[in-house]
Design a protein around this motif. Structure first.
Motif, PDB file in Angstrom:
ATOM      1  N   LEU A  74       5.397   1.814   0.367  1.00 24.71           N
ATOM      2  CA  LEU A  74       4.297   1.510  -0.420  1.00 24.71           C
ATOM      3  C   LEU A  74       3.133   1.954   0.309  1.00 24.71           C
ATOM      4  CD1 LEU A  74       2.905   0.504  -2.953  1.00 24.71           C
ATOM      5  CD2 LEU A  74       2.961  -1.676  -1.885  1.00 24.71           C
ATOM      6  N   GLU A  75       2.258   2.765  -0.615  1.00 20.75           N
ATOM      7  CA  GLU A  75       0.903   3.100   0.023  1.00 20.75           C
ATOM      8  C   GLU A  75      -0.053   2.604  -1.113  1.00 20.75           C
ATOM      9  OE1 GLU A  75       1.471   7.330   2.275  1.00 20.75           O
ATOM     10  OE2 GLU A  75      -0.089   7.136   0.751  1.00 20.75           O
ATOM     11  N   ILE A  76      -1.222   2.031  -0.599  1.00 22.43           N
ATOM     12  CA  ILE A  76      -2.257   1.344  -1.382  1.00 22.43           C
ATOM     13  C   ILE A  76      -3.704   2.275  -0.894  1.00 22.43           C
ATOM     14  CG2 ILE A  76      -3.574  -0.432  -1.950  1.00 22.43           C
ATOM     15  CD1 ILE A  76      -1.305  -2.309  -1.261  1.00 22.43           C
ATOM     16  N   GLN A  77      -4.235   2.974  -1.965  1.00 21.96           N
ATOM     17  CA  GLN A  77      -5.114   3.653  -1.670  1.00 21.96           C
ATOM     18  C   GLN A  77      -6.160   3.432  -2.856  1.00 21.96           C
ATOM     19  OE1 GLN A  77      -5.004   7.707  -0.365  1.00 21.96           O
ATOM     20  NE2 GLN A  77      -2.743   7.675   0.238  1.00 21.96           N
ATOM     21  N   THR A  78      -7.002   2.253  -2.666  1.00 19.83           N
ATOM     22  CA  THR A  78      -7.914   1.765  -3.496  1.00 19.83           C
ATOM     23  C   THR A  78      -9.313   1.660  -3.001  1.00 19.83           C
ATOM     24  OG1 THR A  78      -7.160  -0.479  -3.575  1.00 19.83           O
ATOM     25  CG2 THR A  78      -6.044   0.902  -4.850  1.00 19.83           C
ATOM     26  N   ALA A  79     -10.288   1.040  -3.714  1.00 23.02           N
ATOM     27  CA  ALA A  79     -11.487   0.843  -3.257  1.00 23.02           C
ATOM     28  C   ALA A  79     -11.554  -0.603  -2.632  1.00 23.02           C
ATOM     29  CB  ALA A  79     -12.549   0.616  -4.476  1.00 23.02           C
ATOM     30  N   ASP A  80     -10.646  -1.544  -3.065  1.00 23.79           N
ATOM     31  CA  ASP A  80     -10.243  -2.966  -2.425  1.00 23.79           C
ATOM     32  C   ASP A  80      -8.849  -2.943  -2.155  1.00 23.79           C
ATOM     33  OD1 ASP A  80     -10.080  -5.476  -1.307  1.00 23.79           O
ATOM     34  OD2 ASP A  80     -11.585  -6.242  -2.866  1.00 23.79           O
ATOM     35  N   ASP A  81      -8.375  -2.526  -0.898  1.00 22.40           N
ATOM     36  CA  ASP A  81      -6.858  -2.347  -0.507  1.00 22.40           C
ATOM     37  C   ASP A  81      -6.290  -3.880  -0.459  1.00 22.40           C
ATOM     38  OD1 ASP A  81      -6.812   0.298  -0.849  1.00 22.40           O
ATOM     39  OD2 ASP A  81      -7.232   0.723   1.464  1.00 22.40           O
ATOM     40  N   GLU A  82      -7.094  -4.466   0.309  1.00 26.10           N
ATOM     41  CA  GLU A  82      -6.709  -5.907   0.458  1.00 26.10           C
ATOM     42  C   GLU A  82      -6.541  -6.859  -0.598  1.00 26.10           C
ATOM     43  OE1 GLU A  82      -5.871  -7.260   3.349  1.00 26.10           O
ATOM     44  OE2 GLU A  82      -6.464  -5.546   4.724  1.00 26.10           O
ATOM     45  N   ALA A  83      -7.298  -6.708  -1.864  1.00 20.95           N
ATOM     46  CA  ALA A  83      -7.031  -7.420  -3.059  1.00 20.95           C
ATOM     47  C   ALA A  83      -5.843  -7.121  -3.570  1.00 20.95           C
ATOM     48  CB  ALA A  83      -8.301  -7.058  -3.705  1.00 20.95           C
ATOM     49  N   VAL A  84      -5.391  -5.777  -3.626  1.00 19.78           N
ATOM     50  CA  VAL A  84      -4.196  -5.214  -4.124  1.00 19.78           C
ATOM     51  C   VAL A  84      -2.882  -5.698  -3.330  1.00 19.78           C
ATOM     52  CG1 VAL A  84      -2.777  -3.133  -4.886  1.00 19.78           C
ATOM     53  CG2 VAL A  84      -5.481  -3.023  -5.089  1.00 19.78           C
ATOM     54  N   LEU A  85      -3.172  -5.715  -2.059  1.00 19.72           N
ATOM     55  CA  LEU A  85      -2.287  -6.099  -1.116  1.00 19.72           C
ATOM     56  C   LEU A  85      -1.842  -7.671  -1.465  1.00 19.72           C
ATOM     57  CD1 LEU A  85      -0.274  -5.777   1.175  1.00 19.72           C
ATOM     58  CD2 LEU A  85      -2.312  -6.507   2.975  1.00 19.72           C
ATOM     59  N   ALA A  86      -2.699  -8.589  -1.824  1.00 19.37           N
ATOM     60  CA  ALA A  86      -2.486  -9.882  -1.909  1.00 19.37           C
ATOM     61  C   ALA A  86      -1.662 -10.220  -3.102  1.00 19.37           C
ATOM     62  CB  ALA A  86      -3.965 -10.693  -2.296  1.00 19.37           C
ATOM     63  N   ASP A  87      -1.523  -9.184  -4.123  1.00 20.09           N
ATOM     64  CA  ASP A  87      -0.528  -9.333  -5.286  1.00 20.09           C
ATOM     65  C   ASP A  87       0.698  -8.567  -5.057  1.00 20.09           C
ATOM     66  OD1 ASP A  87      -2.310 -10.541  -6.833  1.00 20.09           O
ATOM     67  OD2 ASP A  87      -3.162  -8.737  -7.522  1.00 20.09           O
ATOM     68  N   ILE A  88       1.310  -8.140  -3.839  1.00 19.81           N
ATOM     69  CA  ILE A  88       2.226  -7.450  -3.582  1.00 19.81           C
ATOM     70  C   ILE A  88       3.220  -8.356  -2.961  1.00 19.81           C
ATOM     71  CG2 ILE A  88       3.388  -5.678  -2.144  1.00 19.81           C
ATOM     72  CD1 ILE A  88       1.824  -4.459  -4.411  1.00 19.81           C
ATOM     73  N   THR A  89       4.400  -8.319  -3.425  1.00 25.42           N
ATOM     74  CA  THR A  89       5.546  -9.267  -2.883  1.00 25.42           C
ATOM     75  C   THR A  89       6.875  -8.468  -2.363  1.00 25.42           C
ATOM     76  OG1 THR A  89       6.511  -9.378  -5.199  1.00 25.42           O
ATOM     77  CG2 THR A  89       5.143 -11.134  -4.339  1.00 25.42           C
ATOM     78  N   ASN A  90       7.092  -7.218  -3.112  1.00 26.88           N
ATOM     79  CA  ASN A  90       8.299  -6.638  -2.661  1.00 26.88           C
ATOM     80  C   ASN A  90       7.998  -5.173  -2.102  1.00 26.88           C
ATOM     81  OD1 ASN A  90       9.667  -8.779  -3.800  1.00 26.88           O
ATOM     82  ND2 ASN A  90       9.627  -7.774  -5.787  1.00 26.88           N
ATOM     83  N   ALA A  91       8.153  -4.787  -0.963  1.00 22.10           N
ATOM     84  CA  ALA A  91       8.213  -3.388  -0.529  1.00 22.10           C
ATOM     85  C   ALA A  91       8.772  -3.461   1.163  1.00 22.10           C
ATOM     86  CB  ALA A  91       6.467  -3.102  -0.063  1.00 22.10           C
ATOM     87  N   GLY A  92       9.454  -2.413   1.430  1.00 18.76           N
ATOM     88  CA  GLY A  92       9.773  -2.243   2.509  1.00 18.76           C
ATOM     89  C   GLY A  92       8.765  -2.264   3.822  1.00 18.76           C
ATOM     90  N   ALA A  93       7.937  -1.194   3.568  1.00 18.94           N
ATOM     91  CA  ALA A  93       6.670  -1.213   4.643  1.00 18.94           C
ATOM     92  C   ALA A  93       5.420  -1.069   3.832  1.00 18.94           C
ATOM     93  CB  ALA A  93       7.041  -0.177   5.687  1.00 18.94           C
ATOM     94  N   ILE A  94       4.390  -1.446   4.078  1.00 17.29           N
ATOM     95  CA  ILE A  94       3.354  -1.165   3.213  1.00 17.29           C
ATOM     96  C   ILE A  94       2.024  -0.464   4.099  1.00 17.29           C
ATOM     97  CG2 ILE A  94       1.280  -2.377   1.923  1.00 17.29           C
ATOM     98  CD1 ILE A  94       3.339  -4.801   1.600  1.00 17.29           C
ATOM     99  N   PHE A  95       1.637   0.497   3.557  1.00 20.07           N
ATOM    100  CA  PHE A  95       0.581   1.515   4.459  1.00 20.07           C
ATOM    101  C   PHE A  95      -0.822   1.137   3.762  1.00 20.07           C
ATOM    102  CE2 PHE A  95       4.629   2.831   5.146  1.00 20.07           C
ATOM    103  CZ  PHE A  95       4.796   3.377   6.157  1.00 20.07           C
ATOM    104  N   LEU A  96      -1.845   0.902   4.446  1.00 25.04           N
ATOM    105  CA  LEU A  96      -2.871   0.482   3.820  1.00 25.04           C
ATOM    106  C   LEU A  96      -4.039   1.488   4.060  1.00 25.04           C
ATOM    107  CD1 LEU A  96      -3.721  -3.470   4.178  1.00 25.04           C
ATOM    108  CD2 LEU A  96      -2.703  -2.129   2.283  1.00 25.04           C
ATOM    109  N   GLY A  97      -4.854   2.272   3.059  1.00 24.32           N
ATOM    110  CA  GLY A  97      -5.966   3.029   3.022  1.00 24.32           C
ATOM    111  C   GLY A  97      -5.580   4.421   3.292  1.00 24.32           C
ATOM    112  N   ALA A  98      -6.414   5.278   3.527  1.00 23.91           N
ATOM    113  CA  ALA A  98      -6.425   6.773   3.218  1.00 23.91           C
ATOM    114  C   ALA A  98      -5.762   7.167   4.509  1.00 23.91           C
ATOM    115  CB  ALA A  98      -7.582   7.453   2.910  1.00 23.91           C
ATOM    116  N   HIS A  99      -5.769   6.409   5.837  1.00 24.66           N
ATOM    117  CA  HIS A  99      -5.666   6.991   6.971  1.00 24.66           C
ATOM    118  C   HIS A  99      -4.400   6.345   7.558  1.00 24.66           C
ATOM    119  CE1 HIS A  99      -9.313   9.373   7.105  1.00 24.66           C
ATOM    120  NE2 HIS A  99      -9.934   8.184   7.009  1.00 24.66           N
ATOM    121  N   SER A 100      -3.605   5.894   6.594  1.00 27.53           N
ATOM    122  CA  SER A 100      -2.275   5.276   7.119  1.00 27.53           C
ATOM    123  C   SER A 100      -1.128   6.009   6.125  1.00 27.53           C
ATOM    124  CB  SER A 100      -2.429   3.693   6.985  1.00 27.53           C
ATOM    125  OG  SER A 100      -3.552   3.334   7.651  1.00 27.53           O
ATOM    126  N   PRO A 101      -0.796   7.109   6.267  1.00 27.88           N
ATOM    127  CA  PRO A 101       0.381   7.738   5.462  1.00 27.88           C
ATOM    128  C   PRO A 101       1.469   7.301   6.017  1.00 27.88           C
ATOM    129  CG  PRO A 101      -0.508   9.363   7.010  1.00 27.88           C
ATOM    130  CD  PRO A 101      -1.343   7.986   7.267  1.00 27.88           C
TER     131      PRO A 101
END
Length: 434
Positions: A334-361
């Motif tokens: 799961l990649e999260i590329q948004t204006a507020d990645d942490e806010a989206v991350l707070a709602d995530i429960t299911n993912a193998g690995a989570i990559f936050l921000g434009a520089h975490s492909p």
């Protein structure tokens, strides 16, 4: 190239939402009969079956199934300097990340003289499968071996398909990576037969059965792992790779497109999914995906993956809905590329690995993030974790009571054993306290 699924202005139950999302048209059970036949063949005919299967299904029968010490040393010496340097950096980072996954022993004192200690013990022997189809995967050697070593596993065997280009031997880069890690046991065997050999052993080749089998593979490998998990532990049934990207108007369309294409190059069944609340962004990303897909080396493979039923652009009303879609999908990556990645991350429960921000492909996680890239696919992240040191560890409880501590709970034990009509349980306590 990427189809669009429009979920805006809809209200779906969790089950309906899961059904609406893209998935590969693959069923592990259809390979079960073939996998079972191949496993039974190895159990019956041993080395002869492995050689026959290698000739028919892989890269040709090897001269010898098990790599020699000289072959391992030569493969290590033959690694290109830049590849060896990259592998050594990967090993260092994954080793640090894996060490953090080993829990310390913990003792709980319940009363004076009454303690329960939990410790984590590694399994004795593991079999690690390294695929060898459309690509070469020394990175999978590192991910599997380092996690097992961090857990304290003493005996490690690697199985990887024989390669026709190398006379039926394991690919030299895979051998070299194994040698860098100090692994002395590498076998040229692939597919369901290799899983059977690891699960049951092959006496004529000196292959002892293992306690746990890990590593990704094709549908026959996944089916074989399902079959043998009654006798060995497995990590998961790995399916085609997946990426799901949650993006909003702040995301760079070209960067998102590059990540969707990067996973599509694995194979034709790979899944690339974009979830966004911005239809204009979706259009721009689709344009960049088409351009990048046409220009990449594996353009034909990528085009098939992106046009398949497993890949799509999903339009939603807002980022909360995007998180709900991701949770229903349960992506491997799961990649999260948004204006507020942490806010989206707070709602995530299911993912193998989570990559936050434009520089975490995801590519970072595949190689040098320090995380493990062997991850649950097909929605399994809702109930399963990725590979790690914990995969090879078993929690054990050590109970230590002295006489006064046992006497303090004796009456309660006798009462409960009587309620369950197991009086000898209580008598075993009374023998110590009267």
């Amino acid at each position: 190239m990427l189809r669009t699924i429009d979920l805006r202005a809809t209200s779906l139950s969790p089950t309906a939402l899961r059904d609406a999302l893209p998935r590969p048209e693959i069923d592990v059970s259809v390979a079960a009969e073939t996998a079972a036949t191949l496993i039974d063949d190895v159990r019956t005919r041993g080395a002869d079956a492995l050689r026959d299967q290698a000739e028919r299904l892989d890269g040709g029968a090897p001269d010898h199934v098990t790599a020699t010490a000289d072959e391992l040393a030569a493969a290590r010496a033959g690694l290109a300097p830049d590849v060896r340097d990259a592998l050594e950096r990967m090993i260092e980072r994954v080793r640090a990340g894996s060490a953090a996954q080993v829990p310390p022993a913990a003792a709980t004192t319940l009363a004076p003289g009454a303690t329960v200690t939990q410790r984590w013990q590694p399994v004795e022997r593991v079999g690690l499968y390294v695929p060898g189809g459309k690509a070469v995967y020394p990175s999978s050697v590192v991910m599997n071996v380092v996690a097992a070593q961090a857990a304290g596993v003493r005996s490690i065997a690697i199985a990887s398909p024989p390669q026709r280009a190398f006379g039926g031997a394991v690919h030299p880069t895979v051998l070299g990576a194994a040698a860098l890690l100090g692994v002395r046991e590498v076998h040229a065997m692939g597919g369901a037969g290799a899983i059977g050999a690891l699960a049951y052993g092959v006496e004529s080749l000196g292959i002892e059965r293992v306690d746990v089998i890990t590593g990704p593979g094709n549908v026959y490998v996944a089916a074989a792992k399902r079959i043998v998990q009654s006798v060995v532990g497995i990590d998961m049934e790995a399916g085609p790779t997946e990426i799901l990207v949650i993006a909003d108007a702040s995301a760079d369309p070209d960067l998102v497109a590059s990540d969707l294409v990067s996973q599509a190059e694995h194979d034709e069944m790979a899944a690339s999914v974009l979830v966004t609340d911005d239809a204009d962004l979706a259009d721009r990303i689709a344009e960049r995906v088409a351009a990048r897909a046409a220009a990449t080396r594996h353009a034909d493979r990528v085009a098939i993956a992106l046009a398949g039923p497993q890949s799509a652009i999903v339009l939603v009303d807002d980022l909360a809905a995007a998180a709900a879609v991701s949770n229903a999908y349960g992506p491997e990556h799961l990649e999260i590329q948004t204006a507020d990645d942490e806010a989206v991350l707070a709602d995530i429960t299911n993912a193998g690995a989570i990559f936050l921000g434009a520089h975490s492909p995801v590519s970072l996680g595949d190689y040098l993030a320090g995380s493990n890239h062997v991850l649950p696919t097909g929605g399994q992240s809702a109930h399963a974790a990725g590979l790690g040191a914990h995969t090879f560890l078993r929690p054990q409880q050590i109970i230590r009571y002295d006489a006064p501590a046992l006497a303090e709970v004796a009456d309660a034990i006798v009462a409960l054993s009587g309620a369950e009509d197991l009086p000898a349980h209580g008598e075993a306590v009374r023998a110590r306290t009267t």
